[in-house]
Design a protein around this motif. Sequence first.
Motif, PDB file in Angstrom:
ATOM      1  N   ASP A 204       0.818  -1.214   0.000  1.00 41.56           N
ATOM      2  CA  ASP A 204       0.000   0.000   0.000  1.00 41.56           C
ATOM      3  C   ASP A 204       0.851   1.264   0.000  1.00 41.56           C
ATOM      4  OD1 ASP A 204      -2.629   0.854  -0.161  1.00 41.56           O
ATOM      5  OD2 ASP A 204      -2.574   1.531   1.928  1.00 41.56           O
ATOM      6  N   GLN A 205       2.036   1.165   0.600  1.00 42.00           N
ATOM      7  CA  GLN A 205       2.920   2.334   0.673  1.00 42.00           C
ATOM      8  C   GLN A 205       3.452   2.741  -0.700  1.00 42.00           C
ATOM      9  OE1 GLN A 205       6.991   1.616   1.679  1.00 42.00           O
ATOM     10  NE2 GLN A 205       6.603  -0.500   2.217  1.00 42.00           N
ATOM     11  N   ILE A 206       3.362   1.848  -1.674  1.00 40.81           N
ATOM     12  CA  ILE A 206       3.904   2.161  -3.000  1.00 40.81           C
ATOM     13  C   ILE A 206       2.869   2.985  -3.773  1.00 40.81           C
ATOM     14  CG2 ILE A 206       4.861   1.200  -5.141  1.00 40.81           C
ATOM     15  CD1 ILE A 206       6.490   0.611  -2.545  1.00 40.81           C
ATOM     16  N   LYS A 207       3.213   4.209  -4.024  1.00 38.04           N
ATOM     17  CA  LYS A 207       2.285   5.091  -4.730  1.00 38.04           C
ATOM     18  C   LYS A 207       2.657   5.132  -6.219  1.00 38.04           C
ATOM     19  CE  LYS A 207       0.492   6.031  -0.757  1.00 38.04           C
ATOM     20  NZ  LYS A 207      -0.589   5.143  -0.324  1.00 38.04           N
ATOM     21  N   VAL A 208       1.639   4.995  -7.053  1.00 38.34           N
ATOM     22  CA  VAL A 208       1.925   4.943  -8.495  1.00 38.34           C
ATOM     23  C   VAL A 208       1.545   6.249  -9.184  1.00 38.34           C
ATOM     24  CG1 VAL A 208       1.746   2.458  -8.712  1.00 38.34           C
ATOM     25  CG2 VAL A 208      -0.313   3.839  -8.924  1.00 38.34           C
ATOM     26  N   GLY A 209       1.271   7.267  -8.398  1.00 39.05           N
ATOM     27  CA  GLY A 209       0.898   8.552  -8.986  1.00 39.05           C
ATOM     28  C   GLY A 209      -0.590   8.583  -9.293  1.00 39.05           C
ATOM     29  N   ARG A 210      -0.951   9.394 -10.261  1.00 30.99           N
ATOM     30  CA  ARG A 210      -2.363   9.541 -10.601  1.00 30.99           C
ATOM     31  C   ARG A 210      -2.919   8.219 -11.124  1.00 30.99           C
ATOM     32  NH1 ARG A 210      -4.975  12.180 -14.772  1.00 30.99           N
ATOM     33  NH2 ARG A 210      -3.033  12.215 -15.939  1.00 30.99           N
ATOM     34  N   LYS A 211      -4.184   7.974 -10.828  1.00 31.31           N
ATOM     35  CA  LYS A 211      -4.792   6.722 -11.303  1.00 31.31           C
ATOM     36  C   LYS A 211      -4.805   6.694 -12.825  1.00 31.31           C
ATOM     37  CE  LYS A 211      -7.754   4.570  -7.918  1.00 31.31           C
ATOM     38  NZ  LYS A 211      -9.074   3.993  -7.691  1.00 31.31           N
ATOM     39  N   HIS A 212      -4.481   5.531 -13.356  1.00 27.50           N
ATOM     40  CA  HIS A 212      -4.521   5.368 -14.816  1.00 27.50           C
ATOM     41  C   HIS A 212      -5.956   5.077 -15.236  1.00 27.50           C
ATOM     42  CE1 HIS A 212      -0.135   4.930 -15.334  1.00 27.50           C
ATOM     43  NE2 HIS A 212      -0.235   4.614 -14.053  1.00 27.50           N
ATOM     44  N   ASN A 213      -6.181   5.252 -16.533  1.00 28.00           N
ATOM     45  CA  ASN A 213      -7.514   4.906 -17.053  1.00 28.00           C
ATOM     46  C   ASN A 213      -7.605   3.429 -17.402  1.00 28.00           C
ATOM     47  OD1 ASN A 213      -8.468   7.517 -16.847  1.00 28.00           O
ATOM     48  ND2 ASN A 213      -7.541   8.083 -18.817  1.00 28.00           N
ATOM     49  N   GLY A 214      -6.478   2.750 -17.443  1.00 29.79           N
ATOM     50  CA  GLY A 214      -6.463   1.351 -17.851  1.00 29.79           C
ATOM     51  C   GLY A 214      -5.775   1.191 -19.198  1.00 29.79           C
ATOM     52  N   VAL A 215      -5.959   0.031 -19.812  1.00 28.14           N
ATOM     53  CA  VAL A 215      -5.331  -0.233 -21.117  1.00 28.14           C
ATOM     54  C   VAL A 215      -6.423  -0.497 -22.150  1.00 28.14           C
ATOM     55  CG1 VAL A 215      -3.201  -1.154 -20.145  1.00 28.14           C
ATOM     56  CG2 VAL A 215      -5.096  -2.702 -20.608  1.00 28.14           C
ATOM     57  N   THR A 216      -6.074  -0.268 -23.388  1.00 26.49           N
ATOM     58  CA  THR A 216      -7.059  -0.544 -24.443  1.00 26.49           C
ATOM     59  C   THR A 216      -7.147  -2.048 -24.659  1.00 26.49           C
ATOM     60  OG1 THR A 216      -5.426  -0.452 -26.190  1.00 26.49           O
ATOM     61  CG2 THR A 216      -6.508   1.631 -25.593  1.00 26.49           C
ATOM     62  N   VAL A 217      -8.218  -2.458 -25.309  1.00 18.92           N
ATOM     63  CA  VAL A 217      -8.380  -3.891 -25.611  1.00 18.92           C
ATOM     64  C   VAL A 217      -7.229  -4.367 -26.497  1.00 18.92           C
ATOM     65  CG1 VAL A 217      -9.832  -5.553 -26.849  1.00 18.92           C
ATOM     66  CG2 VAL A 217     -10.876  -3.891 -25.292  1.00 18.92           C
ATOM     67  N   ALA A 218      -6.829  -3.511 -27.419  1.00 17.00           N
ATOM     68  CA  ALA A 218      -5.734  -3.892 -28.323  1.00 17.00           C
ATOM     69  C   ALA A 218      -4.451  -4.117 -27.529  1.00 17.00           C
ATOM     70  CB  ALA A 218      -5.540  -2.799 -29.372  1.00 17.00           C
ATOM     71  N   GLU A 219      -4.183  -3.229 -26.565  1.00 12.12           N
ATOM     72  CA  GLU A 219      -2.969  -3.383 -25.734  1.00 12.12           C
ATOM     73  C   GLU A 219      -3.044  -4.665 -24.915  1.00 12.12           C
ATOM     74  OE1 GLU A 219      -1.313   1.019 -24.547  1.00 12.12           O
ATOM     75  OE2 GLU A 219      -3.316   0.476 -23.839  1.00 12.12           O
ATOM     76  N   LEU A 220      -4.223  -4.907 -24.388  1.00 10.68           N
ATOM     77  CA  LEU A 220      -4.392  -6.119 -23.572  1.00 10.68           C
ATOM     78  C   LEU A 220      -4.127  -7.362 -24.406  1.00 10.68           C
ATOM     79  CD1 LEU A 220      -5.414  -7.162 -20.726  1.00 10.68           C
ATOM     80  CD2 LEU A 220      -7.600  -7.540 -21.860  1.00 10.68           C
ATOM     81  N   ARG A 221      -4.672  -7.378 -25.621  1.00  7.11           N
ATOM     82  CA  ARG A 221      -4.479  -8.547 -26.501  1.00  7.11           C
ATOM     83  C   ARG A 221      -3.007  -8.735 -26.836  1.00  7.11           C
ATOM     84  NH1 ARG A 221      -9.578  -7.489 -30.534  1.00  7.11           N
ATOM     85  NH2 ARG A 221     -11.073  -8.802 -29.424  1.00  7.11           N
ATOM     86  N   GLN A 222      -2.351  -7.619 -27.045  1.00  9.07           N
ATOM     87  CA  GLN A 222      -0.928  -7.687 -27.413  1.00  9.07           C
ATOM     88  C   GLN A 222      -0.091  -8.261 -26.268  1.00  9.07           C
ATOM     89  OE1 GLN A 222       0.665  -3.843 -28.303  1.00  9.07           O
ATOM     90  NE2 GLN A 222       2.692  -4.666 -28.750  1.00  9.07           N
ATOM     91  N   ARG A 223      -0.451  -7.911 -25.045  1.00  5.80           N
ATOM     92  CA  ARG A 223       0.348  -8.343 -23.896  1.00  5.80           C
ATOM     93  C   ARG A 223      -0.017  -9.756 -23.426  1.00  5.80           C
ATOM     94  NH1 ARG A 223      -0.179  -3.247 -19.724  1.00  5.80           N
ATOM     95  NH2 ARG A 223       0.562  -1.615 -21.124  1.00  5.80           N
ATOM     96  N   SER A 224      -1.264 -10.136 -23.675  1.00  3.82           N
ATOM     97  CA  SER A 224      -1.767 -11.341 -23.019  1.00  3.82           C
ATOM     98  C   SER A 224      -1.121 -12.617 -23.519  1.00  3.82           C
ATOM     99  CB  SER A 224      -3.283 -11.408 -23.212  1.00  3.82           C
ATOM    100  OG  SER A 224      -3.746 -12.609 -22.671  1.00  3.82           O
ATOM    101  N   SER A 225      -0.677 -13.421 -22.597  1.00  2.00           N
ATOM    102  CA  SER A 225      -0.214 -14.760 -22.960  1.00  2.00           C
ATOM    103  C   SER A 225      -0.951 -15.791 -22.119  1.00  2.00           C
ATOM    104  CB  SER A 225       1.298 -14.861 -22.737  1.00  2.00           C
ATOM    105  OG  SER A 225       1.586 -14.529 -21.409  1.00  2.00           O
ATOM    106  N   SER A 226      -1.838 -15.329 -21.249  1.00  2.00           N
ATOM    107  CA  SER A 226      -2.608 -16.236 -20.401  1.00  2.00           C
ATOM    108  C   SER A 226      -4.086 -15.913 -20.587  1.00  2.00           C
ATOM    109  CB  SER A 226      -2.251 -16.032 -18.929  1.00  2.00           C
ATOM    110  OG  SER A 226      -0.877 -16.142 -18.762  1.00  2.00           O
ATOM    111  N   PRO A 227      -4.938 -16.904 -20.384  1.00  2.00           N
ATOM    112  CA  PRO A 227      -6.366 -16.667 -20.581  1.00  2.00           C
ATOM    113  C   PRO A 227      -6.946 -15.676 -19.568  1.00  2.00           C
ATOM    114  CG  PRO A 227      -5.949 -18.904 -19.792  1.00  2.00           C
ATOM    115  CD  PRO A 227      -4.634 -18.290 -20.037  1.00  2.00           C
ATOM    116  N   VAL A 228      -7.587 -14.639 -20.119  1.00  2.00           N
ATOM    117  CA  VAL A 228      -8.278 -13.664 -19.271  1.00  2.00           C
ATOM    118  C   VAL A 228      -9.755 -14.031 -19.296  1.00  2.00           C
ATOM    119  CG1 VAL A 228      -8.888 -11.225 -18.996  1.00  2.00           C
ATOM    120  CG2 VAL A 228      -6.622 -11.869 -19.869  1.00  2.00           C
TER     121      VAL A 228
END
Lengths: 480, 238
Positions: free
Chosen positions: A335-359
């Motif tokens: 919890d002490q690790i702060k990542v700055g402003r909240k991100h909006n997330g990733v696009t579906v295309a980015e997710l597909r590109q990164r994914s190697s495991s079933p989501v």
Amino acid sequence: MTELDTPAEIREALAMPATGASVAAIKKAVVRSLRTVDPRVSVETTDYFNHSFAPDLVLTWPFTPSQPERFVYLRFNEHLDWISQDLRLIEDRHPVVYGLAASLPDSPAEAAELSRQSAETQTLVTDAASVDFLAAEPPTGLGGLVGRAIIRGGRGLLDTQRASSVTTEIADGFQAARSADTARTRSAVERAIEFLRPSESDRLLGFLQAMWIGAGARSDDFPGPVAISQDPGNDGLAFLIQDEEIADRQFWRALGSSLSLERLASLGLVGAPPNLQHVISANIDRLWARACRVKPDEPRLGDDSSLLWRVDRGLVALSGSSFTAYLGSTVDDIDQIKVGRKHNGVTVAELRQRSSSPVDLLELSNGERVVTYGSEDQTDVASDDALGALSDALGFSNVRRATVNLNDRRLDLDFTTNTISARTSGRPPVSDLLKVGLPLLWDLNETERHELTVLTAPDGDQQALELFPDEDRQTPSSLF
Amino acid sequence: MHHVIPTSRASNLATHGESGFQLGVRAPTHRRRRKSEKVRSYFVSGEELHELGRMGAIRAKRWLDATTRVDVTWVNPDAVAKLTFAWKDGSKFSFDLGGTLRGGDVHGQEFFAEIKKYNTAGDQSVLYSEYLAKCFRAFCDMPSRCDHFMWLTWHPFSQTKWNQLCTAAEVRAAVLTHRAKCLGEGDEALASAAIDPAICDAVAGRLWLIVLSDRQESLVIDREDLELVIARQRRRTA
């Protein structure tokens, strides 16, 4: 090296007219001497002083919960036979008897008797000057390690002369074990057994033995009893990790049976020593974590693109070219690790590109509306054509959360806080958490993807991958 | 070096063999006096006397500490400076023990104690008078550290005036007896006029007279329970 003159401080404190101030100043000087020997010890100062039964100080080791507390009794040590008599009242607590006079008196017959009695009762009888001697040893050196072992579990009569010979001989034994020198190692073993309680000498012998084996010698040839636990203790482990590189996977594997991320994080390690890479890599299937948070870093330049284990902010972390992934046993830990402003997330295309495991479940949001999209049979939904259509229908949308299944464990990924959390009361191996979660959460480069594959592969596969790396990539052995 | 000690004084000091708290205290070797040793027994070395005194002080300390209401901090001669005061003539005297009381109305208050490990009344009446003069002098010098004075003996003395031993009159009489050292005044009439009755009252109100016995030493809270009390006291002050 710290210059202390505790006997002088005690003398000055005793000259103070008010009892309370005098006692407080004496205890302050004593605590400082003990904490200089072992900065990790926590000292409770009681409101007793020179009491027949109650301790003056209570030592605990917060980072080592298994280490029992140790009472310290302050005594005026002008007569050894008086200490001997006093010892009978307190010896069942195996305490430290800390003499307030400059040094223990030189009376050989009484010293021999007190030496025998204190060794038998696992009690350490010492004085301010001898503790100062231990405190003068550099804390990162072998002498410092011996000093801490003595405060934790020393026994017998330790005057300055003995403090010197014990520290020197045991520290020399570590050097000797490193070159498998039988005679000098044996001498250190004997000294450790003589001046340390069995629990502490076991730990030290475990360390000596680890050095011995690390030097390539046979464990059967170790000149001493085989350590029961073969665990070198926290001090020994810290020393081994920070010391010269030992590129022997089996060696580190053998040390890892009682390893945990918390233990590694509590060792006071600095940076990313080579042996930290070895010890984690060799035990990555044993170490477990339920949470991971990835913090963006400034991109590192040059050759620093490889994955490195480090200890940072009291947590074990894996750092890459542009991120550091902090691991914890619960979400609270990270919890002490702060990542700055909240991100909006990733696009579906980015997710597909990164994914190697079933989501099998994900949450899409366009900032106003949220759609949860999942599979009933836990199959992958990330590659569904329908997902693309759904995303398009929402307008500009991002995946904010996703759930992945691995080995019947569910990992929740929160792309807005860069957090992976395992939904289990079990102990998911770090390898599982990182292998699946990290590539989804963070856009790893090709080198990092390969390194992560090697790092998280089962033991046999890992060696095979190390033997046949891609030509374009750094060899795994050079990574660590 | 051997000092000639009056036989009465030396023989008053308790010899060992007594159960004494069963804490393994080493006491000096008791030898039955044989004819051939008759002369030798007149001579008790300073070191032996010192050891006898120390033994009594340590036994008293252990008993007091075991009450859980007393912390004996200073023991003569270990911390002699903490127990030492000056007579008016510049010579020094010291108490055997010192420390603080714990709990109740007396919490944190300091005390000094004189210990007599005697097995007869011996010369305690004389020494007690000197002790009262010491208490008076110490109180005049450092009232902040003189909340209580304890005389702790293993044998009663002055039984005919036992109930008067802790009175202001007795303090006054002792000061008068030791007027030269206590007041720096040799003349009895002048000394008598110089004694502040308020101080005698204050000292008398601080006096404790405790008679211990060897068996009583062992009749204290047992070790297991003592540890519980200490643990609770530790928690309270942590």
